[in-house]
Design a protein around this motif. Structure first.
Motif, PDB file in Angstrom:
ATOM      1  N   ASP A  18       0.826  -1.212   0.000  1.00 48.44           N
ATOM      2  CA  ASP A  18       0.000   0.000   0.000  1.00 48.44           C
ATOM      3  C   ASP A  18       0.860   1.262   0.000  1.00 48.44           C
ATOM      4  OD1 ASP A  18       1.002  -0.126   2.514  1.00 48.44           O
ATOM      5  OD2 ASP A  18      -0.937  -0.264   3.550  1.00 48.44           O
ATOM      6  N   ARG A  19       2.136   1.088  -0.250  1.00 52.50           N
ATOM      7  CA  ARG A  19       3.079   2.204  -0.253  1.00 52.50           C
ATOM      8  C   ARG A  19       3.246   2.746  -1.677  1.00 52.50           C
ATOM      9  NH1 ARG A  19       8.536   3.350   1.891  1.00 52.50           N
ATOM     10  NH2 ARG A  19       8.228   5.575   1.562  1.00 52.50           N
ATOM     11  N   VAL A  20       2.872   4.008  -1.882  1.00 53.79           N
ATOM     12  CA  VAL A  20       3.042   4.628  -3.196  1.00 53.79           C
ATOM     13  C   VAL A  20       4.435   5.244  -3.260  1.00 53.79           C
ATOM     14  CG1 VAL A  20       2.215   6.425  -4.766  1.00 53.79           C
ATOM     15  CG2 VAL A  20       0.588   5.115  -3.388  1.00 53.79           C
ATOM     16  N   ASN A  41      16.836  11.544  -0.003  1.00 52.98           N
ATOM     17  CA  ASN A  41      16.893  10.094   0.198  1.00 52.98           C
ATOM     18  C   ASN A  41      15.487   9.528   0.281  1.00 52.98           C
ATOM     19  OD1 ASN A  41      19.591  10.917   2.189  1.00 52.98           O
ATOM     20  ND2 ASN A  41      19.806   9.503   0.497  1.00 52.98           N
ATOM     21  N   GLY A  42      15.290   8.410  -0.381  1.00 52.80           N
ATOM     22  CA  GLY A  42      13.997   7.740  -0.304  1.00 52.80           C
ATOM     23  C   GLY A  42      12.914   8.369  -1.158  1.00 52.80           C
ATOM     24  N   ALA A  43      13.270   9.328  -2.015  1.00 50.57           N
ATOM     25  CA  ALA A  43      12.268  10.039  -2.820  1.00 50.57           C
ATOM     26  C   ALA A  43      11.682   9.175  -3.932  1.00 50.57           C
ATOM     27  CB  ALA A  43      12.897  11.298  -3.429  1.00 50.57           C
ATOM     28  N   GLY A  44      12.412   8.133  -4.331  1.00 45.02           N
ATOM     29  CA  GLY A  44      11.924   7.278  -5.407  1.00 45.02           C
ATOM     30  C   GLY A  44      12.790   7.303  -6.654  1.00 45.02           C
ATOM     31  N   LYS A  45      13.991   7.898  -6.567  1.00 39.08           N
ATOM     32  CA  LYS A  45      14.848   8.049  -7.743  1.00 39.08           C
ATOM     33  C   LYS A  45      15.321   6.698  -8.296  1.00 39.08           C
ATOM     34  CE  LYS A  45      17.814  10.512  -5.395  1.00 39.08           C
ATOM     35  NZ  LYS A  45      17.201  10.362  -4.052  1.00 39.08           N
ATOM     36  N   THR A  46      15.867   5.858  -7.425  1.00 36.67           N
ATOM     37  CA  THR A  46      16.347   4.553  -7.894  1.00 36.67           C
ATOM     38  C   THR A  46      15.171   3.695  -8.367  1.00 36.67           C
ATOM     39  OG1 THR A  46      18.300   4.617  -6.467  1.00 36.67           O
ATOM     40  CG2 THR A  46      17.587   2.451  -7.206  1.00 36.67           C
ATOM     41  N   THR A  47      14.057   3.787  -7.656  1.00 33.53           N
ATOM     42  CA  THR A  47      12.861   3.049  -8.087  1.00 33.53           C
ATOM     43  C   THR A  47      12.467   3.473  -9.501  1.00 33.53           C
ATOM     44  OG1 THR A  47      12.109   2.911  -5.802  1.00 33.53           O
ATOM     45  CG2 THR A  47      10.451   2.533  -7.518  1.00 33.53           C
ATOM     46  N   CYS A  48      12.573   4.764  -9.778  1.00 33.20           N
ATOM     47  CA  CYS A  48      12.266   5.265 -11.112  1.00 33.20           C
ATOM     48  C   CYS A  48      13.191   4.605 -12.145  1.00 33.20           C
ATOM     49  CB  CYS A  48      12.422   6.787 -11.110  1.00 33.20           C
ATOM     50  SG  CYS A  48      11.941   7.550 -12.649  1.00 33.20           S
ATOM     51  N   PHE A  87      24.986   1.056 -11.178  1.00 30.29           N
ATOM     52  CA  PHE A  87      24.226   0.871  -9.941  1.00 30.29           C
ATOM     53  C   PHE A  87      24.757   1.756  -8.823  1.00 30.29           C
ATOM     54  CE2 PHE A  87      23.220  -2.706 -12.510  1.00 30.29           C
ATOM     55  CZ  PHE A  87      21.887  -2.957 -12.226  1.00 30.29           C
ATOM     56  N   GLN A  88      23.828   2.078  -7.899  1.00 30.36           N
ATOM     57  CA  GLN A  88      24.191   2.923  -6.755  1.00 30.36           C
ATOM     58  C   GLN A  88      25.282   2.229  -5.938  1.00 30.36           C
ATOM     59  OE1 GLN A  88      20.659   4.318  -4.842  1.00 30.36           O
ATOM     60  NE2 GLN A  88      21.750   5.422  -3.244  1.00 30.36           N
ATOM     61  N   LEU A  89      25.131   0.917  -5.749  1.00 26.22           N
ATOM     62  CA  LEU A  89      26.188   0.131  -5.118  1.00 26.22           C
ATOM     63  C   LEU A  89      26.918  -0.583  -6.236  1.00 26.22           C
ATOM     64  CD1 LEU A  89      24.035  -1.335  -2.212  1.00 26.22           C
ATOM     65  CD2 LEU A  89      25.678   0.554  -2.115  1.00 26.22           C
TER      66      LEU A  89
HETATM   67  N1  LIG Z   1      11.286  -3.470  -3.705  1.00 24.87           N
HETATM   68  C1  LIG Z   1      10.795  -2.592  -2.820  1.00 24.87           C
HETATM   69  N2  LIG Z   1       9.824  -2.949  -1.951  1.00 24.87           N
HETATM   70  C2  LIG Z   1       9.318  -2.081  -1.055  1.00 24.87           C
HETATM   71  N3  LIG Z   1       9.697  -0.796  -0.946  1.00 24.87           N
HETATM   72  C3  LIG Z   1      10.662  -0.372  -1.783  1.00 24.87           C
HETATM   73  C4  LIG Z   1      11.257  -1.239  -2.764  1.00 24.87           C
HETATM   74  N4  LIG Z   1      12.185  -0.519  -3.466  1.00 24.87           N
HETATM   75  C5  LIG Z   1      12.155   0.707  -2.928  1.00 24.87           C
HETATM   76  N5  LIG Z   1      11.247   0.807  -1.938  1.00 24.87           N
HETATM   77  C6  LIG Z   1      10.947   2.008  -1.143  1.00 24.87           C
HETATM   78  O1  LIG Z   1      10.694   3.069  -2.033  1.00 24.87           O
HETATM   79  C7  LIG Z   1      11.155   4.292  -1.492  1.00 24.87           C
HETATM   80  C8  LIG Z   1      12.043   4.967  -2.502  1.00 24.87           C
HETATM   81  O2  LIG Z   1      13.276   4.251  -2.587  1.00 24.87           O
HETATM   82  P1  LIG Z   1      14.389   4.608  -3.649  1.00 24.87           P
HETATM   83  O3  LIG Z   1      15.493   3.646  -3.449  1.00 24.87           O
HETATM   84  O4  LIG Z   1      13.770   4.692  -4.985  1.00 24.87           O
HETATM   85  O5  LIG Z   1      14.827   6.066  -3.158  1.00 24.87           O
HETATM   86  P2  LIG Z   1      15.990   7.006  -3.708  1.00 24.87           P
HETATM   87  O6  LIG Z   1      15.360   8.291  -4.097  1.00 24.87           O
HETATM   88  O7  LIG Z   1      16.808   6.285  -4.719  1.00 24.87           O
HETATM   89  O8  LIG Z   1      16.850   7.271  -2.380  1.00 24.87           O
HETATM   90  P3  LIG Z   1      18.447   7.398  -2.160  1.00 24.87           P
HETATM   91  O9  LIG Z   1      18.767   8.826  -2.484  1.00 24.87           O
HETATM   92  O10 LIG Z   1      18.628   7.120  -0.706  1.00 24.87           O
HETATM   93  O11 LIG Z   1      19.129   6.414  -3.025  1.00 24.87           O
HETATM   94  C9  LIG Z   1      11.878   3.946  -0.200  1.00 24.87           C
HETATM   95  O12 LIG Z   1      11.020   4.223   0.880  1.00 24.87           O
HETATM   96  C10 LIG Z   1      12.134   2.468  -0.321  1.00 24.87           C
HETATM   97  O13 LIG Z   1      12.164   1.850   0.925  1.00 24.87           O
END
Ligand SMILES: Nc1ncnc2c1ncn2[C@@H]1O[C@H](COP(=O)(O)OP(=O)(O)OP(=O)(O)O)[C@@H](O)[C@H]1O
Ligand SMILES: [Mg+2]
Length: 250
Positions: A18-20, A41-48, A87-89
């Motif tokens: 349920d996490r957007v 941090n945690g904004a969603g950049k890597t997810t994007c 990759f970030q890592l």
């Molecule tokens: N596979 C997943 N399952 C559940 N939550 C996830 C998953 N991948 C990412 N998230 C959550 O999505 C949110 C965004 O994460 P993301 O890694 O995209 O942030 P970010 O902007 O890249 O941050 P950072 O600058 O720290 O790298 C975080 O709260 C993370 O915990």
């Protein structure tokens, strides 16, 4: 959106349970440019990036490359279309030399089948291609060094080399300066500046000086949404960006 964009995201939503994490993200990356992405941090950049490069299928929305809908294709299929990422890592084979890390990323390598190591090292044309990639990232003299023995800045450059080995049309870099000191960041900026124009680049970066010096346009992602998008100059003047503590700006 920009009709000439090489790569485009349209209305992406990404939910984990349920996490957007991404909400209506639309971005366009024009060919030949460096597009920056910044945000807390945690904004969603890597997810994007993970959605754009096929690791996750978006809950809603579309990803387009050269105008073709690639939403939901596997990372492998997307990579073969000409999309590479770092990759970030760091994601290197530490016991392999710099040259071997690039060799295993060359597209022609798949033709070598199981007897890889011996075949590949005997294949002059593959080794020439690996040498050209190492030159391109400034590691021409370091091909024989195991990845784990390279200074961290060289490891970052090597990871970019591994991504370039497939000769991509677009290169996604996730926080390339992460973990680097000032000198190494300066060298990396020179490398990325050289690559700019040869390949379309999209870079997530926390180092604002690095990003503002290289990017044509920058998108700011906050709580999974694109809240600002503009040239470095426009963002420098933006009150929200100035008052945020995303980083130091000169
Ligand atoms: N596979 C997943 N399952 C559940 N939550 C996830 C998953 N991948 C990412 N998230 C959550 O999505 C949110 C965004 O994460 P993301 O890694 O995209 O942030 P970010 O902007 O890249 O941050 P950072 O600058 O720290 O790298 C975080 O709260 C993370 O915990
Ligand atoms: Mg990240």
């Amino acid at each position: 959106m920009n009709a000439t964009a090489l790569f485009e995201a349209r209305g992406l939503h990404m939910r984990f349970g349920d996490r957007v994490v991404l909400e209506n993200v639309s971005l366009a990356f024009p060919e030949g440019q460096l597009s920056g992405i910044m945000g807390p941090n945690g904004a969603g950049k890597t997810t994007c990036f993970n959605v754009l490069t096929g690791r996750y299928r978006p809950t809603r929305g579309q990803v387009l490359f050269r105008g073709q809908d690639i939403t939901g294709l596997s990372p492998h299929r997307i990579a073969r279309l000409g999309v590479s990422r770092s990759f970030q890592l760091l994601n290197l084979f530490n016991d392999f030399t710099a040259e071997e890390n690039v060799l295993v990323a060359l597209p022609g390598l798949r033709d070598h089948g199981m007897n890889m190591a011996r075949d590949v090292m005997a294949d002059r044309s593959l080794r020439d291609r690996a040498a050209a990639v190492l030159d391109r990232v400034g590691l021409g003299a370091k091909g024989g060094i195991p990845a784990r023995q390279l200074p961290y800045g060289d490891r970052r450059a090597l990871e970019i080399g591994v991504a370039l080995a497939a000769d991509p049309a677009v290169l996604f870099l996730d926080e390339p300066t992460s973990g680097l000191g000032a000198d190494a960041i300066g060298r990396l900026a020179e490398l990325v500046r050289r690559l700019k124009g040869e390949v379309t680049i999209v870079a997530i970066e926390h180092d604002m000086e690095f990003l503002f010096g290289l990017a044509d346009t920058i998108a700011v992602i906050h709580w999974g949404q694109v809240i600002r998008h503009g040239t470095p100059d426009a963002l420098r003047a933006d009150p929200w960006v100035r008052n945020s503590n995303l980083g130091r700006l000169k």
